[in-house]
Design an enzyme around this catalytic site. Structure first.
Site, mmCIF file in Angstrom:
data_model
loop_
_atom_site.group_PDB
_atom_site.id
_atom_site.type_symbol
_atom_site.label_atom_id
_atom_site.label_comp_id
_atom_site.label_asym_id
_atom_site.label_seq_id
_atom_site.Cartn_x
_atom_site.Cartn_y
_atom_site.Cartn_z
ATOM 1 N N ASN A 66 16.134 9.688 -2.870
ATOM 2 C CA ASN A 66 14.821 10.240 -2.517
ATOM 3 C C ASN A 66 13.807 9.897 -3.603
ATOM 4 O O ASN A 66 14.009 10.239 -4.775
ATOM 5 C CB ASN A 66 14.910 11.763 -2.377
ATOM 6 C CG ASN A 66 15.884 12.177 -1.299
ATOM 7 O OD1 ASN A 66 15.620 12.034 -0.120
ATOM 8 N ND2 ASN A 66 17.040 12.682 -1.707
ATOM 9 N N LYS A 86 18.000 0.732 8.839
ATOM 10 C CA LYS A 86 18.190 0.328 7.447
ATOM 11 C C LYS A 86 19.540 -0.363 7.238
ATOM 12 O O LYS A 86 19.653 -1.288 6.428
ATOM 13 C CB LYS A 86 18.063 1.554 6.543
ATOM 14 C CG LYS A 86 16.646 2.075 6.432
ATOM 15 C CD LYS A 86 15.799 1.122 5.641
ATOM 16 C CE LYS A 86 14.475 0.849 6.275
ATOM 17 N NZ LYS A 86 13.686 -0.158 5.557
ATOM 18 N N HIS A 90 7.927 13.895 2.915
ATOM 19 C CA HIS A 90 9.253 14.263 2.440
ATOM 20 C C HIS A 90 9.200 15.598 1.700
ATOM 21 O O HIS A 90 8.118 16.130 1.414
ATOM 22 C CB HIS A 90 9.810 13.171 1.529
ATOM 23 C CG HIS A 90 10.233 11.946 2.268
ATOM 24 N ND1 HIS A 90 9.525 10.769 2.231
ATOM 25 C CD2 HIS A 90 11.299 11.712 3.086
ATOM 26 C CE1 HIS A 90 10.134 9.862 2.980
ATOM 27 N NE2 HIS A 90 11.208 10.409 3.507
ATOM 28 N N GLU A 130 -4.557 -6.679 8.414
ATOM 29 C CA GLU A 130 -4.534 -8.139 8.278
ATOM 30 C C GLU A 130 -3.251 -8.748 8.819
ATOM 31 O O GLU A 130 -3.247 -9.894 9.291
ATOM 32 C CB GLU A 130 -4.677 -8.526 6.806
ATOM 33 C CG GLU A 130 -5.951 -8.031 6.133
ATOM 34 C CD GLU A 130 -5.913 -8.263 4.637
ATOM 35 O OE1 GLU A 130 -6.689 -9.103 4.164
ATOM 36 O OE2 GLU A 130 -5.087 -7.618 3.953
ATOM 37 N N SER A 140 17.629 2.793 2.094
ATOM 38 C CA SER A 140 17.562 4.247 1.942
ATOM 39 C C SER A 140 18.974 4.813 1.825
ATOM 40 O O SER A 140 19.928 4.253 2.383
ATOM 41 C CB SER A 140 16.875 4.867 3.162
ATOM 42 O OG SER A 140 17.050 6.270 3.203
ATOM 43 N N SER A 141 19.094 5.931 1.136
ATOM 44 C CA SER A 141 20.397 6.583 0.997
ATOM 45 C C SER A 141 20.903 7.154 2.309
ATOM 46 O O SER A 141 22.090 7.493 2.431
ATOM 47 C CB SER A 141 20.308 7.708 -0.039
ATOM 48 O OG SER A 141 19.396 8.708 0.388
ATOM 49 N N CYS A 142 20.046 7.258 3.336
ATOM 50 C CA CYS A 142 20.483 7.820 4.617
ATOM 51 C C CYS A 142 21.410 6.886 5.375
ATOM 52 O O CYS A 142 21.923 7.244 6.435
ATOM 53 C CB CYS A 142 19.285 8.191 5.476
ATOM 54 S SG CYS A 142 18.427 6.777 6.162
ATOM 55 N N ARG A 160 0.815 -1.216 0.000
ATOM 56 C CA ARG A 160 0.000 0.000 0.000
ATOM 57 C C ARG A 160 0.852 1.270 0.000
ATOM 58 O O ARG A 160 0.323 2.366 -0.138
ATOM 59 C CB ARG A 160 -0.947 0.001 1.198
ATOM 60 C CG ARG A 160 -2.100 -0.984 1.041
ATOM 61 C CD ARG A 160 -3.159 -0.772 2.091
ATOM 62 N NE ARG A 160 -4.372 -1.520 1.789
ATOM 63 C CZ ARG A 160 -5.442 -1.552 2.565
ATOM 64 N NH1 ARG A 160 -5.440 -0.881 3.728
ATOM 65 N NH2 ARG A 160 -6.512 -2.248 2.229
ATOM 66 N N TYR A 172 16.578 5.928 12.059
ATOM 67 C CA TYR A 172 16.074 5.272 10.849
ATOM 68 C C TYR A 172 17.230 4.667 10.056
ATOM 69 O O TYR A 172 17.141 3.527 9.571
ATOM 70 C CB TYR A 172 15.323 6.301 9.993
ATOM 71 C CG TYR A 172 14.819 5.768 8.674
ATOM 72 C CD1 TYR A 172 13.747 4.893 8.624
ATOM 73 C CD2 TYR A 172 15.418 6.166 7.477
ATOM 74 C CE1 TYR A 172 13.276 4.405 7.416
ATOM 75 C CE2 TYR A 172 14.957 5.682 6.259
ATOM 76 C CZ TYR A 172 13.889 4.806 6.233
ATOM 77 O OH TYR A 172 13.430 4.315 5.032
#
Length: 318
Positions: free
Chosen positions: A161, A136, A175, A34, A103-105, A9, A132
């Site tokens: 991003n 990752k 963002h 669910e 993620s690039s972070c 989603r 975060y």
């Protein structure tokens, strides 16, 4: 092939699910109501009952600077639990093929630009999203560790991003790109004379359309094992995904102003945090494998803005 897409989603998971369905894959999905991916027992029972052939882990708790600063415990806890539960229970159910999206972070704050995959764990992370980022990084190391110990084929892609249809347009927790689309749209509609943007406007960011990300993810997912291994390493298994170019936040605001029809002034607010001054991915590894982005930034923003216009009533009711 029966593929479980965790996070269908979300913007990226939705795009990947659509492309898998177009290929004729049997896409398995579960809404959060669910299946709570932070619930270990529920995830174990799901995998034991469905036995998918492969997994794409696109589920995550995500947000911009404000959200990361406000909810750091939520960001590290939820993302760690999702990754640990999905990756381990996939293994326990006999799933040999998995792709997880990061993620690039993950890269250090003061890293050389563009950011290469081997910059991982070479310096201090950006403080505004450290929790975060740590989660990752753990996801990458989980995949590498299961590959080393059990011979699985678990891969990781690190997107820059992302933006596009299905994005989060929340006025505080989104963002930068969707937040600016919302701000400039509202300003254009009410005839405002100016729009203020956070920070100095000087930080540079790279943006990738979600459809490009979905294509890149499935490209990496489909690579034969020998090709993938030849372009990665056991302890450096992740692959950067990006457009290969960046713009300043002020330049981004100017593009969005043009697309939304805003003709007033743009002012900056240096009292707000800039975050990392530049984040550009080195995508040479993925290019060498044979994939490059195809959707230009202005075209992508125009498509995203049109999706926003078509869906803004539902977005405001959410």
């Amino acid at each position: 092939m029966r593929v479980f897409v965790a996070g269908h989603r979300g913007m990226v998971g939705g795009a990947i699910s659509r492309k898998l369905a177009e290929r004729g894959a049997d896409v398995i999905t579960r809404a959060r109501a669910e299946l709570d991916l932070t619930d270990q027992a529920a995830v174990r029972d799901f995998f034991a009952g469905t036995r998918p052939d492969a997994v794409i882990l696109a589920a995550a708790k995500v947000g911009g600077i404000h959200a990361n600063n406000t909810y750091p415990a939520d960001f590290i806890y939820e993302n760690l639990m999702i990754e640990c539960n999905v990756i381990h229970q996939a293994f326990a159910a006999g799933v040999r093929r998995l792709l997880q999206l990061g993620s690039s972070c993950i890269y250090p704050r003061a890293v050389a630009q563009p950011m290469r995959e081997d910059a991982l764990l070479t310096g201090v992370l950006e403080p505004t999203n450290e929790p975060y980022a740590i989660a990752k990084i753990a996801g990458i190391k989980l995949c590498e560790s299961y590959n080393r110990q059990y011979g699985t084929d678990y891969r990781s892609v690190m997107p820059t991003n992302l933006y596009g249809p299905g994005d989060n347009f929340h006025p505080e927790n989104s963002h930068v790109l969707p937040a600016l689309i919302l701000r400039f749209h509202d300003a254009a509609q009410c005839g405002a004379e100016e729009v203020m943007i956070w920070g100095s406007g000087n930080p540079r960011r790279e943006f990738l359309h979600v459809d490009d990300m979905a294509e890149a993810s499935l490209f990496v997912f489909d690579l034969p094992s020998d090709v993938y291994r030849a372009n990665t390493q056991p302890m450096l298994s992740h692959v950067n995904v990006g457009s290969g170019s960046d713009v300043s936040i002020l330049e981004l605001a100017q593009i969005i102003a043009h697309v939304t029809g805003f003709s007033g002034g743009i002012v900056t607010d240096p009292s707000k945090p800039d975050g990392t001054m530049r984040k550009l991915m080195d995508v040479s590894r993925l290019a060498d494998m044979g994939w490059r982005a195809s959707i230009g930034l202005e075209r992508g923003i125009a498509e995203t803005y049109q999706w926003f216009l078509d869906n803004r009533t539902a977005l405001r009711a959410a």
